[in-house]
Design an enzyme around this catalytic site. Structure first.
Site, PDB file in Angstrom:
ATOM      1  CB  ILE A   1      -0.814   0.197   0.900  1.00 38.11           C
ATOM      2  CG1 ILE A   1      -2.130   1.525   1.063  1.00 38.11           C
ATOM      3  CG2 ILE A   1      -0.210   0.503   2.654  1.00 38.11           C
ATOM      4  CD1 ILE A   1      -3.170   1.330  -0.234  1.00 38.11           C
TER       5      ILE A   1
ATOM      6  CB  SER B   1       9.718  -1.098   6.879  1.00 34.63           C
ATOM      7  OG  SER B   1       9.106  -1.856   6.170  1.00 34.63           O
ATOM      8  NE  ARG B   2       8.503  -6.608  11.205  1.00 33.89           N
ATOM      9  CZ  ARG B   2       7.407  -7.718  10.790  1.00 33.89           C
ATOM     10  NH1 ARG B   2       8.059  -8.143  12.147  1.00 33.89           N
ATOM     11  NH2 ARG B   2       5.962  -7.940  10.257  1.00 33.89           N
TER      12      ARG B   2
ATOM     13  CG  ASP C   1      -7.768  -5.110   5.164  1.00 35.36           C
ATOM     14  OD1 ASP C   1      -7.325  -4.541   5.215  1.00 35.36           O
ATOM     15  OD2 ASP C   1      -7.452  -4.799   3.605  1.00 35.36           O
TER      16      ASP C   1
ATOM     17  CE  LYS D   1      -8.440  -0.027   4.132  1.00 36.06           C
ATOM     18  NZ  LYS D   1      -8.761  -1.671   4.098  1.00 36.06           N
TER      19      LYS D   1
END
Length: 308
Positions: free
Chosen positions: A15, A37-38, A169, A91
């Site tokens: 996203i 971020s991992r 979702d 979201k």
């Protein structure tokens, strides 16, 4: 024009690459200065493994956009708010209603803005639909939201874990529009289809009534093949309204009255800049509350195992 807001992004996944980075690149209200971020990285800026490392290394950050799965969002948001950073929540804004309620209180206490970014509300025909419904009497409404999870969320196991929402979702996108354009409504019953090998539903049928007793139904399916369906239909005294394409097109009695290109994420970031500069927050929990109510009232129906 005011100086650009120095923003960092957390959780560099699909996203972010599809929507957030293109929107930020075109918006002069922002300067993207870091990412955490991992797994993923953003070219051209410093990247860090955690939000804590990013905040420590880039103290000039003014805001963060949190795009990790909802199960992990509360701790990251709390960390950012306590560091006096404005927070944009992808979201759904959290895994539970109570988490986001606490973040609202915490943001106010720390004098920062908090934004629950219901992107589907910014689809181009949503306001036109809201305006139409305000001029007539609603008789009934139906939400039909059917898409293929294998197309939109390939290999994303978090959506099937507890707190991952499953079919809600995408369904929460429908609810974000419905709660914006329809009268207040309340769930009366629900049936949730859980694959026998997953902890989140793959389909749901939900019944609502509005505050004045009108029926609203919602049909969610995450195994839709062929054309995808993102529609809200309303029977009114002024005709049959169809808001289709996830809010991109509005038709009344079959006549298209509003249709524009999609620009949801640019509109979201525009709104975030507005509330940051105004010193306010924008956190509507109605869509998330409906999901919680569906899980609380819903009958669990076990269906055949699902494989990606």
């Amino acid at each position: 024009m005011s100086q650009p807001i120095k923003i960092g992004i957390v959780g560099v996944g699909k996203i972010v690459r599809d929507q957030h980075l293109p929107a930020l690149a075109k918006d002069q209200n922002y300067r993207l200065v870091a990412a955490a971020s991992r797994h993923g990285k953003v070219d051209g800026i410093p990247n860090f493994p955690t939000i804590e490392a990013m905040l420590d290394a880039v103290p000039e950050l003014e805001a963060v956009s949190l795009c990790m799965p909802p199960q992990f969002r509360y701790d990251a948001a709390r960390t950012a708010i306590e560091a006096k950073k404005h927070v944009f929540l992808e979201k759904p804004p959290g895994a539970t209603v109570s988490e986001v309620e606490d973040l609202k209180v915490l943001a106010a206490k720390n004098g920062v803005s908090l934004f629950a970014s219901w992107h589907s509300r910014y689809a181009p025909a949503v306001e036109a639909a809201r305006g139409f419904l305000a001029t007539t009497r609603l008789r009934s409404a139906a939400i039909v939201w059917k898409e293929d999870v294998r197309r939109w969320h390939p290999n994303q196991e978090w959506i099937w874990a507890p707190g991952g929402f499953g079919v809600f979702d995408p369904g929460i996108n429908a609810l974000s529009i419905a709660t914006h354009i329809l009268p207040a409504m309340f769930i009366t019953s629900a049936v949730l289809d859980f694959p026998e090998n997953r902890a989140a539903p793959v389909a749901a049928q939900v019944a609502f009534r509005t505050s004045n007793g009108l029926p609203v139904t919602m049909d969610l399916d995450w195994l839709q093949t062929g054309p995808q369906s993102w529609d809200i239909l309303a029977d009114t005294d002024a005709g049959k309204m169809v808001l289709s394409g996830g809010g991109s097109k509005l038709a009344i009695d079959g006549l298209v009255v509003h249709e524009e290109p999609e620009a949801e994420y640019p509109m979201l970031y525009k709104r975030f800049a507005e509330i940051v500069r105004a010193g306010t927050s924008d956190v509507d929990l109605a869509p998330l509350q409906h999901v919680a109510d569906a899980f609380m009232l819903g009958k669990r129906n076990v269906v055949e195992a699902f494989f990606d």
